[in-house]
Scaffold this motif. Structure first.
Motif, mmCIF file in Angstrom:
data_model
loop_
_atom_site.group_PDB
_atom_site.id
_atom_site.type_symbol
_atom_site.label_atom_id
_atom_site.label_comp_id
_atom_site.label_asym_id
_atom_site.label_seq_id
_atom_site.Cartn_x
_atom_site.Cartn_y
_atom_site.Cartn_z
ATOM 1 N N ALA A 67 0.831 -1.204 0.000
ATOM 2 C CA ALA A 67 0.000 0.000 0.000
ATOM 3 C C ALA A 67 0.865 1.253 0.000
ATOM 4 N N GLN A 68 0.429 2.244 -0.765
ATOM 5 C CA GLN A 68 1.050 3.562 -0.777
ATOM 6 C C GLN A 68 -0.022 4.606 -0.459
ATOM 7 N N THR A 69 0.305 5.842 -0.648
ATOM 8 C CA THR A 69 -0.670 6.920 -0.566
ATOM 9 C C THR A 69 -0.422 7.845 -1.754
ATOM 10 N N PRO A 70 -1.401 8.677 -2.147
ATOM 11 C CA PRO A 70 -2.657 8.956 -1.475
ATOM 12 C C PRO A 70 -3.609 7.760 -1.456
ATOM 13 N N GLN A 71 -4.514 7.809 -0.453
ATOM 14 C CA GLN A 71 -5.642 6.893 -0.367
ATOM 15 C C GLN A 71 -6.896 7.762 -0.428
#
Length: 357
Positions: free
Chosen positions: A174-178
């Motif tokens: 998982a990365q961001t942005p979310q």
């Protein structure tokens, strides 16, 4: 305090939790203020978000006793940069408090909130645009993420010895942005509690399945001491050197400008019979000039990270009917590329291909 009027059309707000201490980074103070490339780390993050036109405002959530942000960045609150000293003891609490602040400033349940780590300082505007395009019509929302490429090992706690090798099939980092609607994310965080480490996991606990949108390897989170040097090198590599731009002819100059803006390019300037367009590292000059034989034998080539998403966006916007142009679907070519074609309103042919690793 800056506020926005209420409207039925959803808007996008960015929310940057910036209240942590960065204990793993080995810095004397909060890592978000450590210099990277001559600026505080978080300054690079905010500069990238500011270049995304669809983000109405970015809210930075600071610790209640923060005095460094305005001093180190030499910046205060503006029309599009909001500050709130309501950070909590955990990321989840900080984000939840930030959502309350957005509500107080006029954000509505249907509005999108893009939560982004302050420490992911190599963010690029085109990655954010990719996420917005992929999630805009989605019922749940989603996040930038990467399929796992490395072999995963499980450790016997405290031993630094392998107990098993884990199957990486179907697993993503998982990365961001979310990106989730305020009306979904706020109750999700309240239900999940303060121990969740990202917004997607809170939404998952309500029974939803967030959308995975391919991110980029450079969108890593500065966490350990060695990460600062890596971020420095990558930022330095992004500095522009010499640049070649093609002159693209336009039969109807105003219409062609609208066409390329709808395609995803940002207009850098327009002066006289020339307009400059850029999308990431791709740029060209649109010229108010038309010679049929020249235009109909003119070809441009564009590489994108997700060709199917690009094609879907063209269909969703109705580009072909709106501008009377030809668009083909993605095809696997014998020479190895997955690509498609489209013509601009002047007859210029664009070949658009999936970027190869």
């Amino acid at each position: 305090m800056t506020t926005y009027s209420v409207g039925a059309e959803p808007r996008c707000f960015a929310l940057v939790p910036c209240a942590g201490t960065g204990s793993r980074a080995g810095t004397l103070g909060p890592k978000q203020y450590q210099p990277v490339g001559g600026q505080p780390l978080v300054a690079h993050t905010l500069q990238a978000l500011a270049k995304v036109p669809r983000i109405a405002a970015t809210l930075v959530v600071l610790a209640p006793d923060d005095i460094q942000f305005e001093e180190d960045l030499e910046a205060g609150e503006t029309e599009h940069l909001w500050l709130a000293k309501v950070g909590g003891a955990t990321r989840a609490e900080t984000v939840a408090n930030g959502l309350n602040e957005l509500r107080a400033r006029g954000a509505q349940p249907q509005d999108w909130v893009l939560v982004h780590d302050a420490a992911r300082c190599l963010l690029r505007p085109e990655w954010v645009d990719r996420l917005i395009d992929a999630c805009w019509d989605d019922e749940v929302g989603g996040l930038l993420a990467l399929p796992l490429a490395d072999t995963l090992k499980a450790e016997e706690p405290g031993t630094e010895r392998i107990t098993s090798t884990l199957d990486r099939t179907g697993k993503w980092a998982a990365q961001t942005p979310q990106m989730f609607r305020l009306g979904l994310l706020a109750p999700a965080l309240a239900f999940a509690g303060e121990q969740v480490t990202d917004e997607a996991s809170a939404v998952e606990r309500l029974g939803h399945s967030p959308k995975l949108v391919r991110g980029d390897y450079e969108n890593f989170k500065v966490t350990w001491p060695g990460d600062f040097a890596l971020a420095e090198r990558l930022l330095a590599s992004q500095q522009r050197g010499p640049e070649v731009r093609a002159f693209v002819p336009a039969k109807d100059f105003a219409q062609s400008q609208r066409f390329y803006a709808d395609l995803g390019f940002s207009q850098e300037f327009a002066h006289g019979d020339i307009a400059g367009f850029r999308w990431g590292q791709t740029a060209f000059l649109l010229q108010d000039f038309f010679e049929p034989q020249h235009a109909h034998n003119f070809m441009m080539h564009l590489m994108v990270d997700d060709l199917h998403a690009f094609h879907a966006q063209l269909l969703r916007k109705g580009i072909a009917a709106q501008y009377g142009v030809k668009i083909s679907g993605p095809e696997q070519r014998p020479w190895g590329l997955l690509d498609m074609t489209l013509h601009d309103p002047s007859g210029v042919l664009w070949r658009v291909a999936q970027r190869m690793e």
